[in-house]
Design an enzyme around this catalytic site. Structure first.
Site, PDB file in Angstrom:
ATOM      1  N   LYS A  25       0.786  -1.185   0.154  1.00  0.00           N
ATOM      2  CA  LYS A  25      -0.136  -0.062  -0.055  1.00  0.00           C
ATOM      3  C   LYS A  25       1.092   1.199   0.022  1.00  0.00           C
ATOM      4  O   LYS A  25       1.432   1.622   1.012  1.00  0.00           O
ATOM      5  CB  LYS A  25      -0.887  -0.126   1.341  1.00  0.00           C
TER       6      LYS A  25
ATOM      7  N   ARG B   4      -4.093   8.916  -5.090  1.00  0.00           N
ATOM      8  CA  ARG B   4      -4.710   8.066  -6.262  1.00  0.00           C
ATOM      9  C   ARG B   4      -4.588   8.941  -7.516  1.00  0.00           C
ATOM     10  O   ARG B   4      -4.872  10.231  -7.514  1.00  0.00           O
ATOM     11  CB  ARG B   4      -6.143   7.843  -5.769  1.00  0.00           C
TER      12      ARG B   4
ATOM     13  N   PHE C  37      -1.418  -0.149 -10.069  1.00  0.00           N
ATOM     14  CA  PHE C  37      -1.828  -1.221  -9.898  1.00  0.00           C
ATOM     15  C   PHE C  37      -3.114  -1.904 -10.551  1.00  0.00           C
ATOM     16  O   PHE C  37      -3.455  -2.996 -10.336  1.00  0.00           O
ATOM     17  CB  PHE C  37      -2.072  -1.276  -8.258  1.00  0.00           C
TER      18      PHE C  37
ATOM     19  N   LYS D 255      -7.833  -2.793   2.866  1.00  0.00           N
ATOM     20  CA  LYS D 255      -6.524  -2.318   3.367  1.00  0.00           C
ATOM     21  C   LYS D 255      -6.345  -2.862   4.849  1.00  0.00           C
ATOM     22  O   LYS D 255      -7.390  -3.082   5.596  1.00  0.00           O
ATOM     23  CB  LYS D 255      -6.396  -0.856   3.487  1.00  0.00           C
TER      24      LYS D 255
HETATM   25  P1  AMP Z   1      -7.435   4.670   2.132  1.00  0.00           P
HETATM   26  O1  AMP Z   1      -7.222   6.016   1.288  1.00  0.00           O
HETATM   27  O2  AMP Z   1      -6.960   4.470   3.450  1.00  0.00           O
HETATM   28  O3  AMP Z   1      -9.064   4.148   1.983  1.00  0.00           O
HETATM   29  O4  AMP Z   1      -6.895   3.494   1.342  1.00  0.00           O
HETATM   30  C1  AMP Z   1      -7.098   3.346   0.090  1.00  0.00           C
HETATM   31  C2  AMP Z   1      -6.261   4.031  -0.925  1.00  0.00           C
HETATM   32  O5  AMP Z   1      -4.879   3.529  -0.823  1.00  0.00           O
HETATM   33  C3  AMP Z   1      -6.355   3.873  -2.417  1.00  0.00           C
HETATM   34  O6  AMP Z   1      -7.584   4.783  -2.836  1.00  0.00           O
HETATM   35  C4  AMP Z   1      -5.372   4.279  -2.883  1.00  0.00           C
HETATM   36  O7  AMP Z   1      -5.246   5.597  -3.272  1.00  0.00           O
HETATM   37  C5  AMP Z   1      -4.206   3.916  -1.958  1.00  0.00           C
HETATM   38  N1  AMP Z   1      -3.260   2.593  -2.562  1.00  0.00           N
HETATM   39  C6  AMP Z   1      -2.045   2.527  -2.153  1.00  0.00           C
HETATM   40  N2  AMP Z   1      -1.579   1.481  -2.830  1.00  0.00           N
HETATM   41  C7  AMP Z   1      -2.576   0.727  -3.108  1.00  0.00           C
HETATM   42  C8  AMP Z   1      -2.853  -0.414  -3.989  1.00  0.00           C
HETATM   43  N3  AMP Z   1      -1.636  -1.345  -4.261  1.00  0.00           N
HETATM   44  N4  AMP Z   1      -3.880  -0.827  -4.280  1.00  0.00           N
HETATM   45  C9  AMP Z   1      -5.068   0.028  -4.196  1.00  0.00           C
HETATM   46  N5  AMP Z   1      -4.854   1.108  -3.312  1.00  0.00           N
HETATM   47  C10 AMP Z   1      -3.756   1.460  -3.072  1.00  0.00           C
END
Ligand code: AMP
Length: 587
Positions: free
Chosen positions: A259, A264, A354, A443
């Site tokens: 992650k 994004r 990704f 996540k």
């Molecule tokens: P969160 O913002 O905490 O809800 O986590 C989701 C976000 O993690 C996604 O919207 C992406 O911006 C980010 N992200 C980072 N690495 C990845 C990955 N390998 N796959 C999907 N999302 C990722």
């Protein structure tokens, strides 16, 4: 359709409490919209333009208050509008409370070409849309005044109900209980097409107006023929918080990715053709166009991509050595409109992708994740290299497929060591669902509670880690631990400690070196790679779950324990007890 009719219908919808009835009312509205169907399908959701268009009205609340005040007459100033708003709490109500239409002289500014100064009856939905389009297009010096003039012209022709919904539309605060699902169902019922067909078309087009029109004119066949378009953003698929345990229980295996701690992005790229330059757009998670702020991404696309694609990924800030920097650094670049080159000198960014939603004319939303990832690797791989090696493909997020929790743990450790946020767990068989916060992407949940454990053993590492202690045995207090002993300052005896697990995850090499220095003086017994430690040092540890287990002497095991830090402030006598462990487990 007259705008007054739209306002009447909106009022009826707002007054209706039952969801099903709301769908029925929206359906009737769409059926009656005739040539204005596209506009009405958006207005009813409080949108002027399709969701994917970066175009916005770009008009602030103050300008809107000013326009309302001017239309309301010479006695009213924008302060009065604001004051009323503070009292009433909602701009529609405030706008509806004035009597408009008396400003004939000034009405010459009116937009849409209608007769100035007449009250609402001839204002049409189309005129409102066209005037708001002109308003959105106004740029440069004097544009704010021009926007206010145009808006004033509209309010000046509004009845009370029309003003209510115009004000809310302009400020994107429609709030009549019509969500995206309502419009989807209403389109499906109005034009007799299956809901799934409407849903899919919405996912690829992001335009309720267009979908409504195609459903009416060409039915399901037309909807099925709608495709992704390079250059038109798609809503991003979202993740839920989740645990490794749940992921492995629900899916046969998990796709595990790092992650990245960035922002994004969705990249749309069409390579250059003979006479045309390449076309690249980069959108944020909210489909805002951020291309100009991220020249590195545009350059990466030009160098790497040879077919039209839509890619999903993250942009991360990196230091001179390519290591990731914290999220705050990306923010210095992300939406920047001015001095981009200068900002670039301070913070460098790079994209990591990704997912692949479209490649060379193929829409891939319905394909399983693993197929999309394979395709992604292909589009990012230099075609001159015969054996594409995932590890080496620049800009590709690595993906591991596994059903082995230990492997997941070590991927997590590597991610943290590499300076990333942790891991994402994805269902390898899942399709791409735009805009959904589904269960297929998870996540890893942050730990809710941590435990302070005494370190009672460790193992010497292997290979490059041979000089470091690692895989630390964790224990908690149990047995004879009376207050008297504590207050007498006696040490915790090893026999009063019970083991609960081992932690090897979440520790960088640098940290291992530090921990080895801290623990080595406390080695009591050494046998091969294994050492017993005097109970002196306390680790704070996160975990996913507490399970019963015959493996450890406490009778419990921490599932997925993770090192969070050394509690230098804590003595082993202050470490957590079996009692606390049991209460956490039953909580
Ligand atoms: P969160 O913002 O905490 O809800 O986590 C989701 C976000 O993690 C996604 O919207 C992406 O911006 C980010 N992200 C980072 N690495 C990845 C990955 N390998 N796959 C999907 N999302 C990722």
């Amino acid at each position: 359709m007259e705008f007054a009719t739209f306002a009447d219908r909106a009022a009826a919808i707002e007054a209706e409490p039952a969801d099903l009835e709301i769908v029925a009312l929206v359906r009737e509205l769409l059926e009656d919209a005739d040539a204005d169907l596209e506009i009405v399908a958006r207005f009813v959701q409080g949108r002027v333009f399709p969701a994917w268009r970066s175009r916005t009205l770009d008009i602030g609340p103050n300008a809107c208050y000013e326009a309302i005040a001017r239309a309301a007459g010479t006695n009213v100033g924008s302060d009065d509008v604001e004051e009323q708003l503070a009292e009433v709490g909602e701009i529609g109500e405030v706008a509806a409370s004035y009597e408009f239409g008396g400003q004939q002289g000034l009405g010459a500014f009116t937009g849409g070409g209608g007769d100035a100064g007449e009250t609402g009856d001839d204002l049409t939905v189309r005129e409102v849309f066209e005037t708001l389009s002109d308003l959105a297009a106004a740029e440069g010096a004097g544009s704010q005044d021009r926007k206010i003039d145009l808006l004033f012209g509209l309010f000046n022709r509004c009845s009370s109900d029309e003003a209510r919904y115009l004000a809310r539309l302009v400020l994107s605060e429609m709030r009549i209980g019509v969500g995206e699902g309502t419009v989807r169902d209403a389109i499906s019922e109005a034009f007799d097409v299956p809901g799934e067909g409407v849903e899919r078309a919405l996912q690829v087009s992001n335009d309720y107006g267009q979908v409504a029109r195609v459903a009416r004119e060409d039915g399901l066949e037309g909807l099925d023929a709608m495709e992704l378009e390079v250059g038109r953003p798609v809503q991003a698929m979202l993740a839920q918080a989740g645990t490794v345990t749940d992921a492995l229980e629900e899916w046969d295996e998990a796709a595990v990715e790092w992650k990245y701690d960035g922002a994004r992005i969705q990249l749309h790229h069409e390579p250059a053709t003979g006479e045309r330059e390449p076309r690249t757009s980069v959108f944020s998670r909210n489909m805002e166009n951020v291309t100009d702020a991220l020249p590195e991404v545009v350059e990466y696309a030009a160098e790497t991509l040879e077919e039209p694609v839509i890619l999903d990924g993250e942009v991360v800030a990196i230091d001179a050595g390519g290591a990731p920097l914290p999220f705050q650094d990306v923010l210095k670049r992300f939406r920047r409109k001015h001095d981009v080159e200068k900002a670039r000198e301070d913070v460098t960014v790079r994209p990591v992708f990704f997912d692949c939603l479209h490649a060379a004319g193929d829409d891939l939303l319905e394909e399983p994740l693993t197929t999309r990832h394979d395709r992604l690797r292909e589009v990012l791989t230099d075609p001159d290299r015969s054996e594409p090696n995932e590890e080496e493909v620049e800009g590709l997020s690595l993906l591991w497929r596994t059903d082995d929790p230990d492997e997941i743990e070590s991927i997590d450790a590597d991610a943290l060591e590499g300076g990333h946020e942790g891991i994402m767990l994805k269902n390898p068989a899942s399709t791409y669902s735009p805009g959904r916060r589904g269960k297929h992407w998870r996540k890893r949940k942050p730990d809710v509670e941590t435990l302070d454990c005494v370190v009672t053993g460790a193992e010497w590492g292997e290979g490059r880690r041979a000089t470091f202690l690692g895989t630390f045995e964790l224990s908690i207090r149990a047995g004879d631990d009376s207050e008297e002993r504590r207050s007498a300052g006696s040490a915790v005896e090893p026999q009063n400690l019970e083991t609960v697990g081992k932690v090897a995850t979440g520790i960088t090499d640098e940290k291992l070196e530090e921990l080895t220095e801290l623990l080595e003086p406390h080695i009591a017994v050494e046998e091969g790679q294994e050492v017993d430690l005097e109970p002196e040092v306390v680790f704070e540890v996160g975990y996913e779950e507490i399970q019963t287990s015959p493996t450890y002497s406490s009778g419990y095991a921490l599932r997925f324990p993770r090192f969070q830090g050394v509690r230098h402030d804590k003595d082993p006598r202050d470490a957590d007890s079996l009692e606390r462990l049991e209460s956490l487990r039953s909580a």
